[in-house]
Design a protein around this motif. Structure first.
Motif, mmCIF file in Angstrom:
data_model
loop_
_atom_site.group_PDB
_atom_site.id
_atom_site.type_symbol
_atom_site.label_atom_id
_atom_site.label_comp_id
_atom_site.label_asym_id
_atom_site.label_seq_id
_atom_site.Cartn_x
_atom_site.Cartn_y
_atom_site.Cartn_z
ATOM 1 N N ASN A 59 -6.062 10.972 -8.668
ATOM 2 C CA ASN A 59 -6.212 10.049 -7.543
ATOM 3 C C ASN A 59 -7.053 8.818 -7.858
ATOM 4 O O ASN A 59 -7.356 8.031 -6.957
ATOM 5 C CB ASN A 59 -6.810 10.787 -6.344
ATOM 6 N N ASN B 263 -6.232 6.897 -10.765
ATOM 7 C CA ASN B 263 -5.541 6.209 -11.860
ATOM 8 C C ASN B 263 -5.427 4.703 -11.630
ATOM 9 O O ASN B 263 -5.275 3.931 -12.575
ATOM 10 C CB ASN B 263 -4.156 6.819 -12.081
ATOM 11 N N ASP B 264 -5.499 4.255 -10.363
ATOM 12 C CA ASP B 264 -5.425 2.817 -10.082
ATOM 13 C C ASP B 264 -6.775 2.271 -9.622
ATOM 14 O O ASP B 264 -6.849 1.230 -8.969
ATOM 15 C CB ASP B 264 -4.359 2.539 -9.012
ATOM 16 N N PHE B 265 -7.858 2.976 -9.972
ATOM 17 C CA PHE B 265 -9.188 2.607 -9.485
ATOM 18 C C PHE B 265 -10.037 2.074 -10.637
ATOM 19 O O PHE B 265 -10.214 2.736 -11.657
ATOM 20 C CB PHE B 265 -9.868 3.837 -8.868
ATOM 21 N N VAL B 266 -10.545 0.842 -10.460
ATOM 22 C CA VAL B 266 -11.439 0.218 -11.440
ATOM 23 C C VAL B 266 -12.828 0.164 -10.811
ATOM 24 O O VAL B 266 -13.080 -0.663 -9.923
ATOM 25 C CB VAL B 266 -10.969 -1.198 -11.823
ATOM 26 N N ALA C 297 -2.636 1.039 -0.551
ATOM 27 C CA ALA C 297 -3.268 1.323 -1.838
ATOM 28 C C ALA C 297 -4.626 0.661 -1.975
ATOM 29 O O ALA C 297 -5.554 1.238 -2.553
ATOM 30 C CB ALA C 297 -2.354 0.895 -2.977
ATOM 31 N N ASP C 298 -4.768 -0.544 -1.442
ATOM 32 C CA ASP C 298 -6.026 -1.277 -1.600
ATOM 33 C C ASP C 298 -6.850 -1.305 -0.317
ATOM 34 O O ASP C 298 -7.741 -2.135 -0.154
ATOM 35 C CB ASP C 298 -5.753 -2.703 -2.062
ATOM 36 N N ARG D 49 -10.109 3.036 -0.934
ATOM 37 C CA ARG D 49 -11.058 2.706 -1.997
ATOM 38 C C ARG D 49 -12.374 3.464 -1.800
ATOM 39 O O ARG D 49 -13.022 3.862 -2.775
ATOM 40 C CB ARG D 49 -11.325 1.201 -2.025
ATOM 41 N N GLN E 123 -11.720 6.866 -3.152
ATOM 42 C CA GLN E 123 -11.635 6.828 -4.613
ATOM 43 C C GLN E 123 -13.016 6.662 -5.246
ATOM 44 O O GLN E 123 -13.293 7.234 -6.303
ATOM 45 C CB GLN E 123 -10.714 5.687 -5.047
ATOM 46 N N TYR F 81 -14.333 9.323 -7.845
ATOM 47 C CA TYR F 81 -14.701 8.910 -9.199
ATOM 48 C C TYR F 81 -16.098 9.421 -9.553
ATOM 49 O O TYR F 81 -16.327 9.965 -10.639
ATOM 50 C CB TYR F 81 -14.649 7.389 -9.319
ATOM 51 N N ASN G 238 4.012 -3.218 2.114
ATOM 52 C CA ASN G 238 4.550 -2.938 0.785
ATOM 53 C C ASN G 238 5.922 -3.573 0.580
ATOM 54 O O ASN G 238 6.329 -3.848 -0.552
ATOM 55 C CB ASN G 238 4.647 -1.428 0.557
#
Length: 672
Positions: free
Chosen positions: A414, A416-419, A489-490, A495, A498, A502, A669
């Motif tokens: 969950n 994988n798209d988190f920086v 997603a954003d 977030r 996430q 993380y 989307n």
């Protein structure tokens, strides 16, 4: 005339086969009246020693449980007899040779015969001379060699000792007193280890450091024909230099002059022609007891070391016999902490051994389950006690391992798209459920670190396992699914989740690393953005608690919320059993409570958040006279995307089967 203890009279008469009228009994006398009473040995004609013998003595260890109440003693063949011999100035007579046979000082018919095999001959001899009263076989406890399983013969022989009661000149105290002082400065795990070693030190005798073996580390002593020993600082250092160059075998191969050196000056009274090497070797415990020097100090590191670790039998062994040399040489204990563990036993509680065939092969378990399963079992048991170990018990840890591993996999999947550097949400701005998860993480970090520092590995296991299975799997990760899969997603809500996941993942991997070394390494490699620039998790540090987060602030509120959630889940379970609903999401819940604090707690986290926490579509909370929880199937339509039953389903004509939230996400989307 026979002298028998009053309490043993009946048993002795029965054994002798005497009937009434065949004997008379005199008035009893106290045993002290018999002291120094002389007797004649039944078959030894002359005293083989140079000291007085063959008279009665008093001793506290004689009992009236069996026998006659009178026993013979052999000061050269037993500790209690030796001490009695010293008390009465008897010769420490030991007529037994190294091979277990009698020497020439005994009667001729016993010379050269094995001590363990002459009982029948002694009995026959007593019978021949008319002194045998009774013969009977008895079963009793007797020490046996653990290796050969043969009976042990005790003999008094000349040995080398280290005194524990004599003051050490450098320190003005005895080793015993120094040791009793130093053990108070050491951390003992478990704590009872201190009392155990204290009792042993208080009562221990001088340390016998010599052994009679064919090979070993030699005692660096030379003796002359008068029995004088050459043992000086200079001679010991000379021997050390020689053995350091040529090895310990050189002691047995080289002459005294070759060992000490051609230029060595012998003290008065010694000559090279009249100098022999000591044949005894050091007790191996003296060698291992000096490992703090040979392993640590000689490598340039200081003592005391952080930890000594061994089985609970080593209070008498390695721990104590490392302490004494360090005190004598350095004046301090060689360790800061001493940890003792129990032993592995089989499922029946029996000692494991190769001969019994009931041991568990670590390599076989690793090949069958993997190294991390075996390590997890080791961490899960309370090593302070004996640990039952079997293939079945180790195999049971597979389920616990899977739950921990699946927690890591869920968290990894969950983010994988988190920086983190760009998308992380500050704690104060997080969704309140995410803040709850972060609070639990902070508590976990503090408790696990404390457990590691106190070597409580079974607590480390239980804390991490319960966190993964209860707080994460049963609550948080279940609640997060809606946000992770259905929010944009954003979106800030996603977030926020996430960010929490993380940080939880990062901390979990590092906390698990000392136990699940391979799994943690694999997970660390899979994390795209690491909290530390460490190639391996085993080069990273343990996580530290965030001082900016105080879990205690909202602890009371969350306790009320979770207690209310438990009541709701009980009602929902009943609806599922009745097949009124198939999942919690189909339910609408109504709560009535007189407790204003509970209402305030729900209002603080938000009614929608509480519904998400229970994974239901709708919750109503009202104040009333009594506490009730009611649930029914929601009257609203089901959203085809998030599966929630919300009144907004179908309000957007372009997406008639979606709720307003999902319709907005899909529309975004789609680029409209």
């Amino acid at each position: 005339t026979a002298i028998v203890a009053k309490e043993r009279l009946e048993a002795v008469l029965k054994a002798a086969g005497l009937q009434d009228g065949q004997y008379t009994v005199s008035s009893p006398l106290p045993g002290s009246r018999l002291e120094r009473l002389r007797y004649k040995h039944p078959f030894v004609e002359s005293n083989p020693t140079d000291k007085d013998a063959w008279f009665a003595i008093n001793a506290q260890y004689v009992t009236t449980e069996d026998g006659t109440g009178i026993v013979h003693i052999a000061p050269g063949h037993g500790v209690e007899d030796y001490q009695a011999g010293i008390q009465y100035d008897l010769a420490i007579y030991s007529p037994v040779k190294d091979d277990g046979t009698y020497d020439d000082s005994v009667p001729s018919w016993l010379v050269g015969k094995s001590v363990l095999q002459v009982d029948p001959e002694v009995i026959a001899h007593l019978n021949r001379i008319g002194l045998l009263v009774h013969e009977e076989k008895i079963v009793h406890s007797y020490p046996h060699c653990w290796r050969s399983k043969m009976p042990v013969i005790f003999r008094a022989t000349e040995q080398w000792f280290i005194s524990v009661g004599r003051p050490v000149e450098r320190f003005g105290k005895s080793l015993r007193n120094m040791a009793l002082e130093q053990i108070k400065q050491v951390q003992w795990i478990p704590a009872w280890g201190q009392k155990r070693i204290q009792g042993m030190l208080e009562s221990r005798p001088d340390w016998c450091i010599s052994r009679q073996r064919s090979w070993g580390l030699p005692i660096p002593v030379f003796v002359n024909s008068q029995g004088r020993a050459l043992l000086t600082k200079e001679s010991v250092l000379a021997v050390a230099r020689h053995i350091g160059k040529k090895g310990s075998d050189s002691w047995f191969a080289d002459s005294p002059q070759e060992i000490l050196g051609q230029d060595f000056v012998l003290p008065d009274g010694f000559s090279w022609e009249d100098l022999q090497k000591e044949e005894n070797i050091f007790d191996v415990w003296f060698e291992s007891g000096c490992s703090w020097h040979s392993v640590i100090e000689m490598a340039g590191m200081p003592i005391p070391v952080d930890l000594y670790l061994e089985g609970s039998d080593q209070h008498r062994g390695w721990f104590q016999l490392s302490l004494l040399p360090a005190l004598g040489a350095r004046g301090i204990a060689p360790f800061k902490t001493v940890l003792t563990h129990g032993f592995t036993v089989d499922e029946k509680g029996m000692k494991q051994s190769k001969s019994a065939g009931n041991y568990v092969s670590a390599l076989e378990e690793i090949n069958k389950y993997g190294a991390d399963i075996l390590r997890l079992w080791v961490a899960s048991v309370n090593y302070q006690e004996d640990m039952r170990c079997s293939d079945e018990l180790i195999g049971r840890l597979q389920d616990a391992y899977r739950k921990i591993r699946n927690t890591l996999r869920y968290l990894l999947s969950n983010i994988n798209d988190f920086v983190p550097a760009e998308m992380a949400v500050p704690y104060a701005q997080m969704h309140i459920i995410d803040r709850w998860a972060m609070d639990r993480l902070e508590e976990l970090i503090g408790r696990v670190r404390q457990a590691y520092e106190n070597f409580l590995f079974h607590r480390v296991f239980s804390l991490l396992y319960n966190f993964c299975t209860v707080e994460m799997s049963s609550i948080y990760m279940d609640v997060l699914k809606d946000r992770m899969y259905c929010e944009a997603a954003d979106s800030p809500a996603r977030r926020s989740g996430q960010t929490a996941m993380y940080r939880i993942l990062d901390a979990l991997i590092r906390l698990l690393a000392p136990v699940l070394v391979h799994t943690a390494e694999e997970a660390w490699a899979a994390v795209p953005y690491k909290s530390e620039p460490a190639e391996s998790v085993h080069l990273a540090t343990l996580p530290e608690a965030d001082t900016a987060i105080d879990p205690a602030v909202d602890a009371a509120m969350w306790q009320q919320v979770m207690a209310l959630r438990d009541e709701v889940l009980k009602v929902l379970e009943g609806l599922r059993k009745e097949q009124t609903i198939r999942s919690n999401q189909e339910a609408a819940v109504r709560i009535v409570t007189p407790d204003e604090a509970t209402i305030a707690a729900v209002e603080r986290i938000g009614i929608e958040t509480f519904a998400a926490l229970c994974i239901v579509s709708e919750v109503q909370v009202e104040k009333g006279d009594s506490f009730t929880v009611e649930a029914q199937k929601s009257p609203y339509a089901k959203c085809a995307r998030c599966w929630n039953f919300w009144p907004s389903v179908g309000q957007n004509p372009e997406y008639p089967d979606l709720c307003a939230r999902c319709a907005a996400v899909v529309q975004k989307n789609s680029g409209f």
